[in-house]
Design a protein around this motif. Structure first.
Motif, mmCIF file in Angstrom:
data_model
loop_
_atom_site.group_PDB
_atom_site.id
_atom_site.type_symbol
_atom_site.label_atom_id
_atom_site.label_comp_id
_atom_site.label_asym_id
_atom_site.label_seq_id
_atom_site.Cartn_x
_atom_site.Cartn_y
_atom_site.Cartn_z
ATOM 1 N N ILE A 11 30.325 -68.000 1.291
ATOM 2 C CA ILE A 11 31.600 -67.262 1.238
ATOM 3 C C ILE A 11 31.409 -66.036 0.337
ATOM 4 O O ILE A 11 30.976 -66.171 -0.812
ATOM 5 C CB ILE A 11 32.750 -68.137 0.680
ATOM 6 N N GLY A 12 31.741 -64.865 0.886
ATOM 7 C CA GLY A 12 31.608 -63.617 0.124
ATOM 8 C C GLY A 12 30.343 -62.885 0.527
ATOM 9 O O GLY A 12 29.269 -63.192 0.007
ATOM 10 N N CYS A 13 30.470 -61.916 1.447
ATOM 11 C CA CYS A 13 29.279 -61.235 1.995
ATOM 12 C C CYS A 13 29.099 -59.855 1.356
ATOM 13 O O CYS A 13 28.865 -58.868 2.061
ATOM 14 C CB CYS A 13 29.415 -61.097 3.515
ATOM 15 N N PHE A 16 25.624 -58.873 -3.746
ATOM 16 C CA PHE A 16 24.611 -59.823 -4.227
ATOM 17 C C PHE A 16 24.325 -60.932 -3.216
ATOM 18 O O PHE A 16 23.245 -61.511 -3.208
ATOM 19 C CB PHE A 16 25.039 -60.416 -5.583
ATOM 20 N N ASP A 37 33.988 -63.926 5.009
ATOM 21 C CA ASP A 37 34.439 -62.867 4.091
ATOM 22 C C ASP A 37 35.776 -62.390 4.615
ATOM 23 O O ASP A 37 35.963 -62.256 5.829
ATOM 24 C CB ASP A 37 33.433 -61.714 4.041
ATOM 25 N N ARG A 42 32.394 -56.750 7.275
ATOM 26 C CA ARG A 42 31.310 -57.180 6.408
ATOM 27 C C ARG A 42 30.749 -58.535 6.841
ATOM 28 O O ARG A 42 29.545 -58.747 6.877
ATOM 29 C CB ARG A 42 31.879 -57.342 4.993
ATOM 30 N N THR A 76 33.643 -62.617 -6.251
ATOM 31 C CA THR A 76 33.865 -62.319 -7.672
ATOM 32 C C THR A 76 34.837 -63.348 -8.270
ATOM 33 O O THR A 76 35.510 -64.100 -7.551
ATOM 34 C CB THR A 76 34.390 -60.876 -7.835
ATOM 35 N N SER A 79 38.572 -65.206 -7.315
ATOM 36 C CA SER A 79 38.727 -66.126 -6.177
ATOM 37 C C SER A 79 38.049 -67.480 -6.414
ATOM 38 O O SER A 79 38.167 -68.380 -5.566
ATOM 39 C CB SER A 79 38.129 -65.474 -4.926
ATOM 40 N N HIS A 80 37.312 -67.638 -7.522
ATOM 41 C CA HIS A 80 36.474 -68.835 -7.650
ATOM 42 C C HIS A 80 37.262 -70.152 -7.646
ATOM 43 O O HIS A 80 36.897 -71.084 -6.917
ATOM 44 C CB HIS A 80 35.588 -68.748 -8.908
ATOM 45 N N LYS A 98 28.359 -66.783 -11.063
ATOM 46 C CA LYS A 98 28.947 -66.457 -12.356
ATOM 47 C C LYS A 98 29.733 -65.160 -12.204
ATOM 48 O O LYS A 98 29.454 -64.434 -11.247
ATOM 49 C CB LYS A 98 27.903 -66.351 -13.472
ATOM 50 N N PRO A 99 30.696 -64.786 -13.048
ATOM 51 C CA PRO A 99 31.310 -65.658 -14.035
ATOM 52 C C PRO A 99 32.063 -66.787 -13.325
ATOM 53 O O PRO A 99 32.811 -66.544 -12.372
ATOM 54 C CB PRO A 99 32.288 -64.747 -14.769
ATOM 55 N N HIS A 124 25.648 -70.523 -10.170
ATOM 56 C CA HIS A 124 24.519 -69.642 -9.840
ATOM 57 C C HIS A 124 24.208 -68.805 -11.083
ATOM 58 O O HIS A 124 24.689 -67.688 -11.253
ATOM 59 C CB HIS A 124 24.853 -68.737 -8.644
ATOM 60 N N PHE A 127 19.249 -66.234 -14.532
ATOM 61 C CA PHE A 127 18.310 -65.685 -15.522
ATOM 62 C C PHE A 127 17.315 -66.759 -15.990
ATOM 63 O O PHE A 127 16.136 -66.501 -16.098
ATOM 64 C CB PHE A 127 19.049 -65.091 -16.727
ATOM 65 N N GLN A 165 27.837 -51.953 -7.615
ATOM 66 C CA GLN A 165 28.940 -52.824 -8.050
ATOM 67 C C GLN A 165 30.053 -51.973 -8.680
ATOM 68 O O GLN A 165 30.246 -51.988 -9.901
ATOM 69 C CB GLN A 165 28.418 -53.849 -9.063
ATOM 70 N N VAL A 291 14.726 -60.390 -10.114
ATOM 71 C CA VAL A 291 15.993 -61.064 -9.792
ATOM 72 C C VAL A 291 15.863 -61.795 -8.453
ATOM 73 O O VAL A 291 16.257 -62.958 -8.319
ATOM 74 C CB VAL A 291 17.145 -60.028 -9.725
HETATM 75 P P1 NAD Z 1 31.161 -57.730 -3.998
HETATM 76 O O1 NAD Z 1 32.501 -57.226 -4.353
HETATM 77 O O2 NAD Z 1 30.131 -56.772 -3.478
HETATM 78 O O3 NAD Z 1 31.285 -58.920 -2.931
HETATM 79 C C1 NAD Z 1 32.258 -59.909 -3.009
HETATM 80 C C2 NAD Z 1 32.719 -60.238 -1.579
HETATM 81 O O4 NAD Z 1 33.571 -61.380 -1.633
HETATM 82 C C3 NAD Z 1 33.520 -59.108 -0.923
HETATM 83 O O5 NAD Z 1 32.920 -58.781 0.321
HETATM 84 C C4 NAD Z 1 34.921 -59.701 -0.750
HETATM 85 O O6 NAD Z 1 35.580 -59.236 0.410
HETATM 86 C C5 NAD Z 1 34.617 -61.189 -0.680
HETATM 87 N N1 NAD Z 1 35.745 -62.058 -1.058
HETATM 88 C C6 NAD Z 1 36.479 -62.024 -2.191
HETATM 89 N N2 NAD Z 1 37.404 -63.011 -2.182
HETATM 90 C C7 NAD Z 1 37.255 -63.685 -1.015
HETATM 91 C C8 NAD Z 1 37.904 -64.802 -0.434
HETATM 92 N N3 NAD Z 1 38.917 -65.433 -1.053
HETATM 93 N N4 NAD Z 1 37.472 -65.232 0.767
HETATM 94 C C9 NAD Z 1 36.449 -64.619 1.413
HETATM 95 N N5 NAD Z 1 35.799 -63.540 0.901
HETATM 96 C C10 NAD Z 1 36.193 -63.077 -0.286
HETATM 97 O O7 NAD Z 1 30.608 -58.480 -5.308
HETATM 98 P P2 NAD Z 1 29.074 -58.741 -5.725
HETATM 99 O O8 NAD Z 1 28.573 -57.572 -6.487
HETATM 100 O O9 NAD Z 1 28.314 -59.239 -4.563
HETATM 101 O O10 NAD Z 1 29.283 -59.918 -6.795
HETATM 102 C C11 NAD Z 1 29.704 -61.202 -6.396
HETATM 103 C C12 NAD Z 1 29.515 -62.144 -7.571
HETATM 104 O O11 NAD Z 1 28.119 -62.203 -7.873
HETATM 105 C C13 NAD Z 1 30.206 -61.665 -8.864
HETATM 106 O O12 NAD Z 1 30.828 -62.756 -9.490
HETATM 107 C C14 NAD Z 1 29.073 -61.096 -9.712
HETATM 108 O O13 NAD Z 1 29.274 -61.255 -11.121
HETATM 109 C C15 NAD Z 1 27.916 -61.959 -9.249
HETATM 110 N N6 NAD Z 1 26.612 -61.302 -9.429
HETATM 111 C C16 NAD Z 1 25.634 -62.054 -9.975
HETATM 112 C C17 NAD Z 1 24.403 -61.496 -10.212
HETATM 113 C C18 NAD Z 1 23.339 -62.370 -10.818
HETATM 114 O O14 NAD Z 1 22.299 -61.891 -11.235
HETATM 115 N N7 NAD Z 1 23.547 -63.687 -10.856
HETATM 116 C C19 NAD Z 1 24.164 -60.163 -9.901
HETATM 117 C C20 NAD Z 1 25.175 -59.423 -9.285
HETATM 118 C C21 NAD Z 1 26.407 -60.008 -9.046
#
Ligand code: NAD
Length: 342
Positions: A11-13, A16, A37, A42, A76, A79-80, A98-99, A124, A127, A165, A291
Motif C-alpha cells: 500500500i502506497g506506490c 520509496f 494507492d 500511480r 507516510t 495514514s499508518h 517509519k515514522p 521498516h 539503517f 520527497q 539504502v
Molecule cells: P510518497 O508521498 O512519495 O508516497 C506515499 C504514497 O502513499 C502516495 O502515493 C500516496 O498517494 C499513498 N497513500 C497515502 N495514504 C494512502 C492510503 N490511505 N491508501 C492508499 N495510498 C495512500 O512518500 P515516500 O517518500 O515514498 O515515503 C513513504 C514513507 O517511507 C514515509 O513514511 C517516509 O518517511 C518513508 N521513507 C523511508 C525511507 C527509509 O530509508 N526507510 C526513505 C524514504 C522514505
C-alpha cells in the motif's frame, strides 16, 4: 507444507515504495500480488512496471478481494494507524514504514491491535540493516571492541532531498522524525536502552518549515554515551548522502565507518581495515545502493519472520521507545532540559 511464496500486498506506490518493489521482485520467498494507492495513476503505473496483476485505490476493497500472508505499508505517517489496524484484520504479518506514527497513542494502539490479532508487526527500519552496520554489529558481537563506551552516528549532507520527497519541506517536525528515528534505532541497537536525552535543533534552510538539523546527546544505562547528529544543509565534497558515518569506542578498540563503507578498527597494536560497501543491485545505482541493499536485507528478514525463522527486527513494540526518544528530543530542544526516562 508448500514452497509457494508468501502472498503480499503493498500500500502506497510513492517514491520509496519503488525500492520495496524492486527488492520484493528479487526475493524468492515472497511475492507482491496486489498494489494499492489512492492515486489511481500511480497505482496503475507501478503495477505495470512490476508486472503486478491486481490494482486498487482503496485498501478495504483490496482486502475484500485478496487472500494475503503479509501487507507492506509504504505510505507516510498520517495514514499508518488506520491502514495498520485494517491490515492486521486480514494478514498475519504487517510491515509499516517509519515514522511508525505521529503520536505515541497511535503507535501504542497499533501494538495493542497486533498483540490482540497475534500478528507480527514489523517496522521498516532499514539503517540497522545497512551492510556497514551489519558488519559493525558482527565485530562488536565478536568482542573486538571490548566494553562499549561511546558512539556517534552522523547523517550530514547538502543533497536536494526535496525533489524526491517534497513533503519533507512542509513538515513541522522534520529531521528528528525523518532521520533521527533511524539514528536513535542505531543508538539503541548498538549501545542499549537510553536513560536520558538532550537535544538542540536548527532551521538552516529558510525554505523548509521544520528543523533541518539537530544534535542529540543520549546517555544509556551504565553511562554509555551516544551523539546522534544530522543536517540537511551541510557543504561536504563529495556529498555523503544518503550514507551515515559512525564512530564507536570500546575499552579495547575503536571502530570508524566512513561514507564509502570503509571500516577501520583501531586497536592497541595498530589498525585493521574492512570494506563493507554493498554490491549495487541490478536495478540500483550508487550511492543509493547503501539504502537499496538494506531494503533487500530488511525484506529478506521479513521473509524469515514469515517462515518462523526470525523475530521482527525491529517490532512495533520495540519501535515505541525509539518514537518516544524522537518526541523527547523535541521536548528537550524546546525546553532546554534533559529528559530522563524511568
Ligand atoms: P510518497 O508521498 O512519495 O508516497 C506515499 C504514497 O502513499 C502516495 O502515493 C500516496 O498517494 C499513498 N497513500 C497515502 N495514504 C494512502 C492510503 N490511505 N491508501 C492508499 N495510498 C495512500 O512518500 P515516500 O517518500 O515514498 O515515503 C513513504 C514513507 O517511507 C514515509 O513514511 C517516509 O518517511 C518513508 N521513507 C523511508 C525511507 C527509509 O530509508 N526507510 C526513505 C524514504 C522514505
Amino acid at each position: 507444507m508448500t514452497n509457494a511464496p508468501f502472498r503480499g500486498a503493498l500500500i502506497g506506490c510513492g517514491f520509496f515504495s519503488q525500492f520495496h518493489l524492486h527488492a520484493w521482485s528479487g526475493l524468492e520467498g515472497a511475492e507482491i500480488v496486489a498494489v494499492c494507492d489512492r492515486d489511481e495513476g500511480r497505482a496503475r503505473e507501478t503495477a505495470k512496471r512490476f508486472n503486478i496483476a491486481s490494482v486498487y485505490t482503496d485498501a478495504e476493497a483490496m482486502f475484500a478481494h485478496e487472500t494475503l500472508d503479509f501487507v507492506d505499508i509504504a505510505t507516510t505517517a498520517p495514514s499508518h494507524r488506520p491502514l495498520v489496524e485494517l491490515a492486521l484484520r486480514h494478514a498475519g504479518t504487517v510491515v509499516c514504514q517509519k515514522p511508525f506514527a505521529e503520536t505515541i497513542e497511535d503507535a501504542e494502539a497499533m501494538v495493542v491491535a497486533a498483540n490482540a490479532a497475534e500478528a507480527d508487526l514489523i517496522i521498516h527500519e532499514n539503517f540497522r540493516w545497512q551492510k556497514p552496520f551489519v558488519t559493525m554489529k558482527e565485530l562488536i558481537e565478536q568482542n573486538r571492541l571490548g566494553a562499549l563506551q561511546f558512539a556517534r552516528f552522523s547523517f550530514r549532507h547538502g543533497f536536494d532531498n526535496y525533489v524526491n520527497q517534497p513533503y519533507l519541506a512542509e513538515l513541522e517536525r522534520f529531521t528528528i522524525m525523518d532521520v533521527g528515528l533511524h539514528l536513535f534505532d542505531l543508538a539503541r541497537h548498538f549501545m542499549g536502552e537510553v536513560s536520558n536525552i538532550s537535544c538542540s535543533t536548527q532551521r538552516l534552510n529558510p525554505k523548509v518549515r521544520g528543523e533541518d538539523a539537530f544534535t542529540a546527546l543520549l546517555v544509556h544505562s551504565g553511562g554509555l554515551t551516544t551523539i546522534c547528529d544530522c543536517s540537511f544543509r551541510s557543504v561536504i565534497d563529495p556529498d555523503p548522502f544518503p550514507r551515515t558515518v559512525a564512530w564507536i569506542e570500546g575499552e579495547d578498540a575503536s571502530l570508524g565507518l566512513e561514507a564509502d563503507g570503509r571500516l577501520t578498527l583501531h586497536g592497541k597494536n595498530g589498525r585493521e581495515i574492512f570494506h563493507a560497501a554493498p554490491d549495487i543491485p541490478s536495478w540500483g545505482e550508487a550511492p543509493w545502493h547503501f539504502v537499496q541493499d538494506s531494503v533487500i536485507r530488511f525484506q529478506s528478514h521479513v521473509t524469515d519472520v514469515l517462515s518462523g525463522r526470525a523475530k521482527p527486527q525491529p517490532s512495533g513494540a520495540h519501535n515505541l521507545k525509539t518514537l518516544e526518544l524522537a518526541f523527547s528530543a523535541y521536548e528537550a530542544a524546546a525546553s532546554g532540559k534533559t529528559i530522563t526516562f524511568s
